[in-house]
Design an enzyme around this catalytic site. Structure first.
Site, PDB file in Angstrom:
ATOM      1  N   ASP A 126      13.252   3.657  -2.256  1.00  0.00           N
ATOM      2  CA  ASP A 126      12.081   4.537  -2.193  1.00  0.00           C
ATOM      3  C   ASP A 126      12.529   5.997  -2.301  1.00  0.00           C
ATOM      4  O   ASP A 126      13.229   6.501  -1.428  1.00  0.00           O
ATOM      5  CB  ASP A 126      11.338   4.326  -0.868  1.00  0.00           C
ATOM      6  CG  ASP A 126      10.078   5.170  -0.818  1.00  0.00           C
ATOM      7  OD1 ASP A 126       9.096   4.782  -1.480  1.00  0.00           O
ATOM      8  OD2 ASP A 126      10.078   6.239  -0.169  1.00  0.00           O
TER       9      ASP A 126
ATOM     10  N   TYR B  41      12.081  14.946  -2.017  1.00  0.00           N
ATOM     11  CA  TYR B  41      13.223  14.684  -1.127  1.00  0.00           C
ATOM     12  C   TYR B  41      14.485  15.436  -1.578  1.00  0.00           C
ATOM     13  O   TYR B  41      15.472  15.510  -0.853  1.00  0.00           O
ATOM     14  CB  TYR B  41      13.514  13.179  -1.006  1.00  0.00           C
ATOM     15  CG  TYR B  41      12.353  12.371  -0.442  1.00  0.00           C
ATOM     16  CD1 TYR B  41      11.297  12.998   0.194  1.00  0.00           C
ATOM     17  CD2 TYR B  41      12.312  10.979  -0.557  1.00  0.00           C
ATOM     18  CE1 TYR B  41      10.216  12.263   0.697  1.00  0.00           C
ATOM     19  CE2 TYR B  41      11.247  10.242  -0.048  1.00  0.00           C
ATOM     20  CZ  TYR B  41      10.204  10.891   0.560  1.00  0.00           C
ATOM     21  OH  TYR B  41       9.139  10.174   1.061  1.00  0.00           O
TER      22      TYR B  41
ATOM     23  N   LYS C  63       7.693   9.462  -6.346  1.00  0.00           N
ATOM     24  CA  LYS C  63       6.364   9.998  -5.991  1.00  0.00           C
ATOM     25  C   LYS C  63       6.135  11.367  -6.624  1.00  0.00           C
ATOM     26  O   LYS C  63       7.053  12.192  -6.679  1.00  0.00           O
ATOM     27  CB  LYS C  63       6.237  10.131  -4.465  1.00  0.00           C
ATOM     28  CG  LYS C  63       6.681   8.889  -3.717  1.00  0.00           C
ATOM     29  CD  LYS C  63       6.402   8.953  -2.231  1.00  0.00           C
ATOM     30  CE  LYS C  63       7.111   7.832  -1.503  1.00  0.00           C
ATOM     31  NZ  LYS C  63       8.488   8.140  -1.097  1.00  0.00           N
TER      32      LYS C  63
ATOM     33  N   HIS D  91       1.882  11.175  -3.966  1.00  0.00           N
ATOM     34  CA  HIS D  91       2.468  11.287  -2.630  1.00  0.00           C
ATOM     35  C   HIS D  91       1.414  11.555  -1.561  1.00  0.00           C
ATOM     36  O   HIS D  91       1.460  10.976  -0.465  1.00  0.00           O
ATOM     37  CB  HIS D  91       3.526  12.397  -2.657  1.00  0.00           C
ATOM     38  CG  HIS D  91       4.621  12.229  -1.665  1.00  0.00           C
ATOM     39  ND1 HIS D  91       5.911  12.592  -1.922  1.00  0.00           N
ATOM     40  CD2 HIS D  91       4.639  11.753  -0.401  1.00  0.00           C
ATOM     41  CE1 HIS D  91       6.676  12.336  -0.866  1.00  0.00           C
ATOM     42  NE2 HIS D  91       5.906  11.827   0.068  1.00  0.00           N
TER      43      HIS D  91
HETATM   44  P1  NDP Z   1      12.247   5.588   9.747  1.00  0.00           P
HETATM   45  O1  NDP Z   1      11.206   5.034  10.652  1.00  0.00           O
HETATM   46  O2  NDP Z   1      12.772   4.758   8.646  1.00  0.00           O
HETATM   47  O3  NDP Z   1      13.423   6.073  10.678  1.00  0.00           O
HETATM   48  C1  NDP Z   1      14.581   6.636  10.157  1.00  0.00           C
HETATM   49  C2  NDP Z   1      15.435   7.060  11.347  1.00  0.00           C
HETATM   50  O4  NDP Z   1      15.827   5.915  12.094  1.00  0.00           O
HETATM   51  C3  NDP Z   1      16.680   7.785  10.972  1.00  0.00           C
HETATM   52  O5  NDP Z   1      16.868   8.822  11.911  1.00  0.00           O
HETATM   53  C4  NDP Z   1      17.783   6.726  11.099  1.00  0.00           C
HETATM   54  O6  NDP Z   1      18.986   7.364  11.487  1.00  0.00           O
HETATM   55  C5  NDP Z   1      17.241   5.851  12.199  1.00  0.00           C
HETATM   56  N1  NDP Z   1      17.594   4.435  12.024  1.00  0.00           N
HETATM   57  C6  NDP Z   1      17.572   3.704  10.878  1.00  0.00           C
HETATM   58  N2  NDP Z   1      17.924   2.431  11.103  1.00  0.00           N
HETATM   59  C7  NDP Z   1      18.182   2.346  12.424  1.00  0.00           C
HETATM   60  C8  NDP Z   1      18.617   1.282  13.253  1.00  0.00           C
HETATM   61  N3  NDP Z   1      18.821   0.068  12.749  1.00  0.00           N
HETATM   62  N4  NDP Z   1      18.801   1.532  14.570  1.00  0.00           N
HETATM   63  C9  NDP Z   1      18.583   2.778  15.076  1.00  0.00           C
HETATM   64  N5  NDP Z   1      18.167   3.827  14.336  1.00  0.00           N
HETATM   65  C10 NDP Z   1      17.972   3.608  13.018  1.00  0.00           C
HETATM   66  O7  NDP Z   1      11.681   7.000   9.237  1.00  0.00           O
HETATM   67  P2  NDP Z   1      11.383   7.743   7.877  1.00  0.00           P
HETATM   68  O8  NDP Z   1      10.362   8.749   8.222  1.00  0.00           O
HETATM   69  O9  NDP Z   1      12.614   8.172   7.216  1.00  0.00           O
HETATM   70  O10 NDP Z   1      10.656   6.639   6.947  1.00  0.00           O
HETATM   71  C11 NDP Z   1      11.343   5.797   6.072  1.00  0.00           C
HETATM   72  C12 NDP Z   1      11.120   6.165   4.610  1.00  0.00           C
HETATM   73  O11 NDP Z   1       9.736   6.150   4.288  1.00  0.00           O
HETATM   74  C13 NDP Z   1      11.549   7.592   4.244  1.00  0.00           C
HETATM   75  O12 NDP Z   1      12.940   7.750   4.194  1.00  0.00           O
HETATM   76  C14 NDP Z   1      10.829   7.766   2.940  1.00  0.00           C
HETATM   77  O13 NDP Z   1      11.520   7.084   1.899  1.00  0.00           O
HETATM   78  C15 NDP Z   1       9.484   7.098   3.264  1.00  0.00           C
HETATM   79  N6  NDP Z   1       8.483   8.056   3.762  1.00  0.00           N
HETATM   80  C16 NDP Z   1       7.380   8.293   2.981  1.00  0.00           C
HETATM   81  C17 NDP Z   1       6.405   9.177   3.384  1.00  0.00           C
HETATM   82  C18 NDP Z   1       5.233   9.408   2.530  1.00  0.00           C
HETATM   83  O14 NDP Z   1       4.512  10.395   2.757  1.00  0.00           O
HETATM   84  N7  NDP Z   1       4.965   8.538   1.562  1.00  0.00           N
HETATM   85  C19 NDP Z   1       6.482   9.897   4.675  1.00  0.00           C
HETATM   86  C20 NDP Z   1       7.648   9.545   5.449  1.00  0.00           C
HETATM   87  C21 NDP Z   1       8.591   8.649   5.001  1.00  0.00           C
HETATM   88  P3  NDP Z   1      20.343   7.245  10.602  1.00  0.00           P
HETATM   89  O15 NDP Z   1      20.038   7.706   9.211  1.00  0.00           O
HETATM   90  O16 NDP Z   1      21.268   8.153  11.346  1.00  0.00           O
HETATM   91  O17 NDP Z   1      20.729   5.793  10.676  1.00  0.00           O
HETATM   92  C1  1BO Z   2       7.286  15.974   2.991  1.00  0.00           C
HETATM   93  C2  1BO Z   2       7.075  14.620   2.437  1.00  0.00           C
HETATM   94  C3  1BO Z   2       6.818  13.556   3.440  1.00  0.00           C
HETATM   95  C4  1BO Z   2       7.793  12.450   3.281  1.00  0.00           C
HETATM   96  O1  1BO Z   2       7.419  11.565   2.270  1.00  0.00           O
END
Ligand code: NDP
Ligand code: 1BO
Length: 325
Positions: A45, A50, A80, A113
């Site tokens: 994704d 990003y 996106k 997005h």
């Molecule tokens: P997540 O809920 O995926 O959480 C990510 C966090 O959790 C990071 O800090 C990571 O740390 C930690 N983490 C990951 N795996 C584990 C584990 N097994 N145990 C403990 N901690 C863990 O949050 P996101 O907001 O990043 O959402 C995921 C994805 O969704 C984004 O990266 C993006 O691609 C998408 N997204 C899309 C949006 C939209 O508007 N369409 C908005 C927000 C997100 P570390 O990296 O240190 O492991």
């Molecule tokens: C700022 C964009 C939110 C993560 O998709």
């Protein structure tokens, strides 16, 4: 046992678990994507905003395509369209820029997005002097029509939505020649999105959960807030099944038919997060998970980061979270 894939309304197969790349730095993301591909992920994704698509592309070059270990057709690549590129004339150039950065001839899925357009131009976060966003008067229906042309031209296999509420989805459906195949929204045990999920399902739109682990490192988290990953109910299920809290949460989603895109830049967690297809939650476990829902939205405006108001300000009439779902 849940399938590792879901068939979208377009007939394409999408892996139920993908790698999220938001907040993975350009320096980290190449390694993260390589690790994910080697661990069996076939769904990544991405998004132009990003700021790391070129680096994702570097990793793809090493593993994907003729003479490499993964045929392109095995991979499901999502990106996106950013809010400053909603004008119909800007949609195709934005998509082509993403394709160039990723080094791909086509995307499997291209999402709008957000349902809100920002002022056109190269400033990603155009702001007024008072810190509020500069919006553009471009309706998402017009943006959608331009995105449909990308399918016709073969630049993307399918198009979809992100952060759209039910009313906005209906607006799109009322004009769509190519129906949205997914809606990607915040979804986790504290925000189960049952009504939106039912609405999407009635319209053959697959829900994809973003922030499925509750985005524990989001900059605007309250310092004393308990992370979803430390919730006692989830810990309890995890201990019983000898799985991690993250695996229990992701399993719950895939078992209820919601795809997820957990982000990690750590190899051990990247591997852990896709190991969710070899166990099942019992009805009792599922009841426990469902009891956690409290409609707690973690990505909700206005968000203050270091005293600065973030771009998500709720004054825009297209802001999706005014509606119940
Ligand atoms: P997540 O809920 O995926 O959480 C990510 C966090 O959790 C990071 O800090 C990571 O740390 C930690 N983490 C990951 N795996 C584990 C584990 N097994 N145990 C403990 N901690 C863990 O949050 P996101 O907001 O990043 O959402 C995921 C994805 O969704 C984004 O990266 C993006 O691609 C998408 N997204 C899309 C949006 C939209 O508007 N369409 C908005 C927000 C997100 P570390 O990296 O240190 O492991
Ligand atoms: C700022 C964009 C939110 C993560 O998709």
């Amino acid at each position: 046992m849940s399938s590792t894939f879901v068939t979208l309304s377009s007939g394409m197969k999408m892996p139920m678990v993908g790698l999220g790349t938001w907040k993975t730095t350009p320096e980290q993301v190449r390694e993260a994507v390589l690790c994910a591909l080697d661990a069996g992920y076939r769904h990544i994704d991405c998004a132009a905003i990003y700021g790391n698509e070129k680096d994702v592309g570097e990793a793809l070059k090493e593993r994907v395509g003729p003479g490499k270990s993964i045929p392109r057709e095995e991979l499901f690549m999502t990106s996106k369209l950013w809010n400053t590129k909603h004008h119909p004339d800007d949609v195709e150039p934005a998509c082509r820029k993403t394709l160039e950065d990723l080094g791909l001839a086509y995307l499997d899925l291209y999402l709008m997005h957000w349902p809100m357009a920002f002022e056109r131009g190269n400033l990603e976060m155009p702001k007024n002097d008072d810190g509020t966003m500069r919006y553009a008067d471009i309706h998402y229906k017009d943006t959608w029509r331009a995105m449909e042309n990308l399918v016709t031209k073969g630049l993307v296999k399918a198009i979809g939505l992100s952060n759209f509420n039910a009313r906005q989805i209906d607006d799109i459906l009322s004009v769509a020649k190519h129906k949205p195949v997914v809606n990607q929204v915040e979804c986790h045990p504290y925000l189960a999105q049952k009504e939106l999920m039912a609405h999407c399902s009635r319209n053959r739109i697959q829900l994809i959960a973003y922030s499925p682990l509750g985005a524990p490192s989001r900059p605007w988290a309250c310092p004393d807030e308990r992370s979803l990953l430390d919730d006692p109910q989830i810990l309890n299920v995890a201990e019983k099944l000898k799985k991690t809290p993250a695996q229990v949460i992701l399993r719950w989603q895939v078992q209820r038919g919601v795809a997820c895109i957990p982000k990690s830049a750590k190899p051990s967690r990247i591997k852990e997060n896709i190991q969710v297809f070899d166990f099942t939650l019992s009805d009792e476990d599922i009841k426990k998970m469902e009891s956690l829902n409290c409609n707690k939205r973690l990505t909700v405006p206005p968000i203050e980061v270091n005293g600065q108001s973030e771009w998500r300000d709720a004054k825009n009439p297209f802001f999706p979270f005014h509606d119940t779902y």
